[in-house]
Design a protein around this motif. Structure first.
Motif, PDB file in Angstrom:
ATOM      1  N   PRO A  46       0.821  -1.215   0.000  1.00  0.00           N
ATOM      2  CA  PRO A  46       0.000   0.000   0.000  1.00  0.00           C
ATOM      3  C   PRO A  46       0.853   1.263   0.000  1.00  0.00           C
ATOM      4  CG  PRO A  46       0.064  -0.943   2.189  1.00  0.00           C
ATOM      5  CD  PRO A  46       0.796  -1.897   1.290  1.00  0.00           C
ATOM      6  N   ILE A  47       0.397   2.258  -0.744  1.00  0.00           N
ATOM      7  CA  ILE A  47       1.045   3.572  -0.737  1.00  0.00           C
ATOM      8  C   ILE A  47      -0.033   4.650  -0.698  1.00  0.00           C
ATOM      9  CG2 ILE A  47       3.116   2.827  -1.969  1.00  0.00           C
ATOM     10  CD1 ILE A  47       1.963   4.190  -4.449  1.00  0.00           C
ATOM     11  N   THR A  48       0.351   5.806  -0.190  1.00  0.00           N
ATOM     12  CA  THR A  48      -0.516   6.973  -0.175  1.00  0.00           C
ATOM     13  C   THR A  48       0.111   8.018  -1.091  1.00  0.00           C
ATOM     14  OG1 THR A  48      -1.111   6.492   2.106  1.00  0.00           O
ATOM     15  CG2 THR A  48      -1.605   8.688   1.310  1.00  0.00           C
ATOM     16  N   ILE A  49      -0.693   8.581  -1.972  1.00  0.00           N
ATOM     17  CA  ILE A  49      -0.206   9.580  -2.926  1.00  0.00           C
ATOM     18  C   ILE A  49      -0.914  10.901  -2.663  1.00  0.00           C
ATOM     19  CG2 ILE A  49      -0.044  10.204  -5.353  1.00  0.00           C
ATOM     20  CD1 ILE A  49      -0.009   7.222  -5.977  1.00  0.00           C
ATOM     21  N   ILE A  50      -0.133  11.964  -2.583  1.00  0.00           N
ATOM     22  CA  ILE A  50      -0.676  13.310  -2.410  1.00  0.00           C
ATOM     23  C   ILE A  50      -0.303  14.099  -3.654  1.00  0.00           C
ATOM     24  CG2 ILE A  50      -0.671  15.386  -0.976  1.00  0.00           C
ATOM     25  CD1 ILE A  50       0.624  13.244   1.114  1.00  0.00           C
ATOM     26  N   LYS A  68       6.915  12.758   6.058  1.00  0.00           N
ATOM     27  CA  LYS A  68       7.687  11.539   6.307  1.00  0.00           C
ATOM     28  C   LYS A  68       8.231  11.514   7.728  1.00  0.00           C
ATOM     29  CE  LYS A  68      10.394  11.963   2.711  1.00  0.00           C
ATOM     30  NZ  LYS A  68      11.460  11.691   1.742  1.00  0.00           N
ATOM     31  N   GLN A  69       8.685  12.661   8.237  1.00  0.00           N
ATOM     32  CA  GLN A  69       9.185  12.722   9.607  1.00  0.00           C
ATOM     33  C   GLN A  69       8.063  12.530  10.616  1.00  0.00           C
ATOM     34  OE1 GLN A  69      11.254  16.461   9.833  1.00  0.00           O
ATOM     35  NE2 GLN A  69      13.174  15.582   9.092  1.00  0.00           N
ATOM     36  N   LEU A  70       6.898  13.073  10.340  1.00  0.00           N
ATOM     37  CA  LEU A  70       5.751  12.922  11.232  1.00  0.00           C
ATOM     38  C   LEU A  70       5.359  11.457  11.374  1.00  0.00           C
ATOM     39  CD1 LEU A  70       3.200  14.212  12.727  1.00  0.00           C
ATOM     40  CD2 LEU A  70       2.088  13.933  10.511  1.00  0.00           C
ATOM     41  N   LEU A  71       5.318  10.754  10.255  1.00  0.00           N
ATOM     42  CA  LEU A  71       4.865   9.373  10.256  1.00  0.00           C
ATOM     43  C   LEU A  71       5.980   8.367  10.543  1.00  0.00           C
ATOM     44  CD1 LEU A  71       2.592   9.583   7.099  1.00  0.00           C
ATOM     45  CD2 LEU A  71       1.868   9.640   9.487  1.00  0.00           C
ATOM     46  N   GLY A  72       7.214   8.763  10.347  1.00  0.00           N
ATOM     47  CA  GLY A  72       8.336   7.858  10.558  1.00  0.00           C
ATOM     48  C   GLY A  72       8.396   6.773   9.498  1.00  0.00           C
ATOM     49  N   VAL A  73       8.039   7.118   8.268  1.00  0.00           N
ATOM     50  CA  VAL A  73       8.043   6.158   7.174  1.00  0.00           C
ATOM     51  C   VAL A  73       8.829   6.725   5.993  1.00  0.00           C
ATOM     52  CG1 VAL A  73       5.822   5.156   7.804  1.00  0.00           C
ATOM     53  CG2 VAL A  73       5.888   7.045   6.204  1.00  0.00           C
ATOM     54  N   GLY A  74       9.071   5.876   5.025  1.00  0.00           N
ATOM     55  CA  GLY A  74       9.772   6.306   3.825  1.00  0.00           C
ATOM     56  C   GLY A  74       8.805   6.868   2.810  1.00  0.00           C
ATOM     57  N   GLY A  75       9.374   7.469   1.808  1.00  0.00           N
ATOM     58  CA  GLY A  75       8.565   8.032   0.744  1.00  0.00           C
ATOM     59  C   GLY A  75       9.439   8.788  -0.220  1.00  0.00           C
ATOM     60  N   ILE A  82       3.677  13.407  -3.918  1.00  0.00           N
ATOM     61  CA  ILE A  82       4.351  12.872  -2.742  1.00  0.00           C
ATOM     62  C   ILE A  82       3.863  11.440  -2.594  1.00  0.00           C
ATOM     63  CG2 ILE A  82       4.619  13.012  -0.250  1.00  0.00           C
ATOM     64  CD1 ILE A  82       4.027  15.999  -0.444  1.00  0.00           C
ATOM     65  N   ILE A  83       4.793  10.500  -2.551  1.00  0.00           N
ATOM     66  CA  ILE A  83       4.461   9.088  -2.412  1.00  0.00           C
ATOM     67  C   ILE A  83       4.955   8.634  -1.045  1.00  0.00           C
ATOM     68  CG2 ILE A  83       4.784   6.776  -3.348  1.00  0.00           C
ATOM     69  CD1 ILE A  83       5.348   8.185  -6.068  1.00  0.00           C
ATOM     70  N   ILE A  84       4.022   8.194  -0.188  1.00  0.00           N
ATOM     71  CA  ILE A  84       4.327   7.752   1.172  1.00  0.00           C
ATOM     72  C   ILE A  84       4.069   6.255   1.260  1.00  0.00           C
ATOM     73  CG2 ILE A  84       3.723   7.999   3.619  1.00  0.00           C
ATOM     74  CD1 ILE A  84       4.995  10.500   2.492  1.00  0.00           C
ATOM     75  N   GLN A  85       4.994   5.514   1.861  1.00  0.00           N
ATOM     76  CA  GLN A  85       4.829   4.074   2.008  1.00  0.00           C
ATOM     77  C   GLN A  85       3.812   3.787   3.105  1.00  0.00           C
ATOM     78  OE1 GLN A  85       8.764   2.677   2.847  1.00  0.00           O
ATOM     79  NE2 GLN A  85       9.531   3.126   0.808  1.00  0.00           N
ATOM     80  N   GLY A  86       2.759   3.055   2.757  1.00  0.00           N
ATOM     81  CA  GLY A  86       1.735   2.695   3.722  1.00  0.00           C
ATOM     82  C   GLY A  86       0.459   3.504   3.508  1.00  0.00           C
ATOM     83  N   ASP A  87      -0.606   3.068   4.177  1.00  0.00           N
ATOM     84  CA  ASP A  87      -1.900   3.749   4.072  1.00  0.00           C
ATOM     85  C   ASP A  87      -2.071   4.661   5.281  1.00  0.00           C
ATOM     86  OD1 ASP A  87      -4.441   4.574   3.532  1.00  0.00           O
ATOM     87  OD2 ASP A  87      -5.399   2.662   3.969  1.00  0.00           O
ATOM     88  N   TYR A  88      -1.714   5.925   5.125  1.00  0.00           N
ATOM     89  CA  TYR A  88      -1.787   6.912   6.201  1.00  0.00           C
ATOM     90  C   TYR A  88      -2.673   8.090   5.802  1.00  0.00           C
ATOM     91  CZ  TYR A  88       2.199   4.463   8.199  1.00  0.00           C
ATOM     92  OH  TYR A  88       3.024   3.510   8.741  1.00  0.00           O
ATOM     93  N   ARG A  89      -3.700   7.838   5.008  1.00  0.00           N
ATOM     94  CA  ARG A  89      -4.526   8.945   4.503  1.00  0.00           C
ATOM     95  C   ARG A  89      -5.115   9.785   5.623  1.00  0.00           C
ATOM     96  NH1 ARG A  89      -8.361   5.676   0.677  1.00  0.00           N
ATOM     97  NH2 ARG A  89      -7.913   4.192   2.313  1.00  0.00           N
TER      98      ARG A  89
END
Length: 108
Positions: A46-50, A68-75, A82-89
């Motif tokens: 899963p990825i989240t795209i903004i 990315k710093q807020l969530l502690g994930v890559g992207g 902006i592509i964030i790894q995981g579903d953090y919508r």
């Protein structure tokens, strides 16, 4: 004996200065159109795209870094997305709304 006393004993000539609070609040371009926050799966992950930001690319890159710093994930930042790894919508949309952006949830 606290840390300040120990430092004063080690460096008697040093006079401590008052700590300055540095505010790194950015003046980002706030737009009328909402940022689109969507969910996809790529290669089974899963990825989240903004997307949909109309301001400067450097501002959008800085926003990506903060998320990315807020969530502690890559992207990454590619093709004005902006592509964030995981579903953090939900968390991303809440963060963007706190910053003053309008958001729109797409994809479920």
């Amino acid at each position: 004996m606290d840390l300040q006393d120990q430092l004063q004993n080690l460096f008697p000539d040093h006079k401590p200065s008052e700590a300055k609070e540095v505010s790194e609040e950015l003046n980002l371009w706030l737009q009328d159109d909402p940022l689109i926050c969507k969910y996809e799966k790529r290669k089974g992950k899963p990825i989240t795209i903004i997307e949909g930001y109309t301001g400067a690319n450097s501002d959008f890159k800085q926003l990506a870094k903060e998320i990315k710093q807020l969530l502690g994930v890559g992207g990454s930042f590619k093709n004005e997305q902006i592509i964030i790894q995981g579903d953090y919508r939900d968390r991303i949309m809440e963060f963007l709304q706190d910053k003053g952006f309008k958001t729109k949830r797409v994809g479920g």
